[in-house]
Design a protein around this motif. Structure first.
Motif, PDB file in Angstrom:
ATOM      1  N   ILE A  88      -6.654  -4.064  -3.465  1.00 24.03           N
ATOM      2  CA  ILE A  88      -5.220  -3.785  -3.589  1.00 24.03           C
ATOM      3  C   ILE A  88      -4.787  -4.162  -5.011  1.00 24.03           C
ATOM      4  O   ILE A  88      -4.819  -5.335  -5.395  1.00 24.03           O
ATOM      5  CB  ILE A  88      -4.393  -4.569  -2.550  1.00 24.03           C
ATOM      6  CG1 ILE A  88      -4.870  -4.228  -1.128  1.00 24.03           C
ATOM      7  CG2 ILE A  88      -2.916  -4.254  -2.692  1.00 24.03           C
ATOM      8  CD1 ILE A  88      -4.118  -4.931  -0.018  1.00 24.03           C
ATOM      9  N   THR A 108      -4.327   1.374  -4.116  1.00 22.83           N
ATOM     10  CA  THR A 108      -5.510   0.837  -3.435  1.00 22.83           C
ATOM     11  C   THR A 108      -6.751   1.654  -3.775  1.00 22.83           C
ATOM     12  O   THR A 108      -6.651   2.829  -4.154  1.00 22.83           O
ATOM     13  CB  THR A 108      -5.313   0.862  -1.901  1.00 22.83           C
ATOM     14  OG1 THR A 108      -4.867   2.163  -1.522  1.00 22.83           O
ATOM     15  CG2 THR A 108      -4.316  -0.170  -1.453  1.00 22.83           C
ATOM     16  N   SER A 122       0.862  -1.189   0.000  1.00 22.87           N
ATOM     17  CA  SER A 122       0.000   0.000   0.000  1.00 22.87           C
ATOM     18  C   SER A 122       0.892   1.230   0.000  1.00 22.87           C
ATOM     19  O   SER A 122       2.023   1.184   0.501  1.00 22.87           O
ATOM     20  CB  SER A 122      -0.910   0.010   1.230  1.00 22.87           C
ATOM     21  OG  SER A 122      -0.181   0.398   2.369  1.00 22.87           O
TER      22      SER A 122
END
Lengths: 310, 269
Positions: free
Chosen positions: B210, B216, B20
């Protein structure tokens, strides 16, 4: 056997083996004279039998506790202080001390055990289990080679003493106080960690997710194992097998919880080594056999029986 | 009102990849989140980061407004519980002993389990369908039973937020529904890594997707779960079937290959 009955049973066994060990020997002693507090029987009891029996018990107890701790830390039933090269380091130091005579073999073996553990854990780190086990095995092999070299250049007069040390020997075990202190403070130190150890058995991350500070716990285990093993090696030389089979056997008997496993290991490890030493002193009396060899002879069938049980 | 968990601009790195980048996420009490992504996209790493078990490259995670890095591990474990994909079991305990481990964050070193606590563990085992197996060793259970035992341990832990890494692993279809119904109706906050968008559609209020290299996308599951997003996510055309029971997502199959056939030598046998 239920886990609740396990500790009282082991305690009774330990007391029985202690009485047996104190009663048996190449010279029979009269208990009333011992209780009277003077005379030859009293001296034999106080100077020889009692210290030796206590040393046998504490050595077995310390090694079995260390084995239990190492196994849960590495999550490997094969782990014990000897597999990790600790006895090898102690043996090299003790043999060098015997050969060169600059320090007592007991003290040298204590330093050697500590140094060997520092070496193994320093190279691999406590958190990497497979690497730690492999490092221990490799370092142990290195110590084995050094032992062979030292033995090959040692004078014949010293070889017998060296070999007996390598096979575990309680003849010159000295004062029982270091072992008793190590056992008392060791138990005091590890018992509050027992619930953390139960959780650690299911993996580092699982333990962390339940609030255990795993790294701190691993260093605590490392520290206490180094200390317990070093005192055991200092007392009785190289005695294998106890640290491996005792925790394993106790788990088979229902002692999975470390609140039972650790004191149980101390009691059963102590009992087994005490019985082994009693045999070692008596079966070929007046000659004393190496307790490590007798321990292995008793331990192998017990271990195989436990393994065969469903 | 202070949210249960906030991730403020967190970046999670896996070697050279990102799970992320600058992710902002707010999990309120009682919210049910699903995390979707292809294998290796970093779903587990993100989940571990959310409960402080994995370091983040940047950003901050706050639990009840308090930075997670300033919290004691036990304090975190009383708020956040984690179900792992796998657990080690070299020295198996009994089913009851394993379930009771869930008490750990709330108990001290000298604690002995009371009859009331054993009753809590029994209820948790009953809820996951393991009644009557209390004295069995965990290594004698099947994969699905072990999975449910891990869930029972988590129920005994009783955290406010459940982080569940593939909770339906090893479970048959009926058990998947049973367990997700149980969790969904528990009133707890949930963050679940799922591989089936249909389970996310049924059990999650919100979804985090994701994509590659830490990109994301988060939002309400009704908006997030559509053919376009899912097809981009899985690099495979995903179709949607509208039915009276709700939407059903399925991987589109090449019309020239209607059925994957068994090798001819097997058919002959």
């Amino acid at each position: 056997m239920t886990s609740k009955k396990l500790l009282p049973t082991l305690l009774l066994l330990a007391l029985a083996s202690l009485i047996l060990s104190l009663s048996a020997g190449s010279v029979s002693i009269a208990w009333e004279k011992v209780l009277y507090g003077s005379g030859l029987d009293y001296e034999v009891f106080m100077q020889l039998r009692l210290p030796r029996a206590l040393n046998a018990f504490t050595t077995g107890a310390l090694l079995a506790m260390s084995g239990g701790l190492m196994q849960v830390m590495l999550r490997n039933p094969l782990a014990d202080p000897y597999v990790l090269g600790i006895s090898g380091g102690a043996a090299v130091s003790a043999l060098l001390a015997m050969l060169l005579g600059f320090v007592s073999p007991q003290f040298a073996s204590f330093l050697g055990a500590m140094l060997s553990m520092l070496l193994v854990f320093g190279i691999s780190g406590v958190a990497k289990h497979t690497r730690l086990l492999l490092t221990g095995i490799v370092v142990a092999s290195g110590w084995g080679a050094l032992i062979a070299l030292i033995l090959s250049v040692s004078p014949d007069a010293q070889l017998r003493g060296m070999l007996f040390w390598l096979m575990g020997n309680l003849d010159d075990s000295g004062s029982p106080y270091p072992g008793l202190f190590a056992l008392f403070f060791g138990l005091l130190f590890v018992l509050p960690l027992s619930r953390d150890l139960n959780v650690l058995g299911r993996g580092d991350r699982f333990a962390m997710s339940l609030g255990v500070s795993v790294k701190t716990l691993q260093w605590k285990i490392y520290f206490i194992c180094a200390l317990l093993t070093s005192v055991a090696v200092m007392t009785a030389g190289s005695v294998g097998f106890v640290g491996l089979i005792v925790p394993h056997g106790l788990r088979k008997m229902g002692g999975r919880d470390h609140r039972i496993l650790l004191p149980g290991s101390a009691l059963l490890g102590g009992t087994l080594l005490l019985l082994a030493d009693t045999l070692a002193r008596t079966i070929a009396a007046p000659q004393a056999l190496p307790v490590g060899a007798i321990m292995a002879l008793i331990g192998v069938p017990i271990f195989l029986y436990l393994l065969a049980r469903p | 009102m202070i949210p249960l968990l906030e991730a403020n601009g967190i970046s999670v790195r896996i070697g050279e990849k990102w799970a992320s980048r600058d992710l902002n996420l707010t999990i309120e009490k009682g919210e049910r989140w699903g995390i979707l992504g292809i294998n290796g996209s970093g779903k587990t790493s993100l989940l571990l980061s959310l409960c402080g078990l994995r370091e983040i490259a940047s950003g901050e995670i706050r639990v009840h407004g308090k930075s997670i890095s300033a919290m004691e591990k036990r304090e975190i474990a009383r708020v956040i519980g984690m179900l792992f994909q796998d657990t080690e079991d070299p020295f198996p305990s009994t089913v009851m002993e394993t379930a009771l481990m869930g008490l750990h964050p709330r108990t001290g070193p000298w604690h002995r389990e009371s009859a009331a606590e054993e009753e809590i563990a029994r209820s948790a085992l009953h809820a996951v369908g393991l009644s009557g197996m209390e004295m069995r060793l965990a290594d004698t259970l099947s994969g699905g039973e072990r999975r449910r035992l891990s869930l029972a341990t988590l129920l005994v832990q009783d955290p406010e937020l459940f982080l569940l890494d593939e909770p339906t692993n090893h479970l048959d279809i009926a058990q998947q529904i049973r367990i997700l119904d149980l969790l969904g109706k528990s009133g707890k906050s949930l963050v679940m890594v799922l591989h089936d968008p249909n389970l996310a559609e049924r059990y999650c209020d919100k979804v985090l997707m994701i994509f590659e290299n830490g990109i994301t996308l988060a939002g309400e599951s009704e908006e997030m779960l559509n053919e376009s997003n899912l097809s981009s996510l899985y690099h495979h055309p995903i179709a949607c079937l509208e039915s009276p029971g709700g939407r059903f997502f399925y991987p589109a199959i090449d019309p020239n290959q209607n059925k994957v056939r068994a090798p001819s030598n097997l058919e002959e046998k």
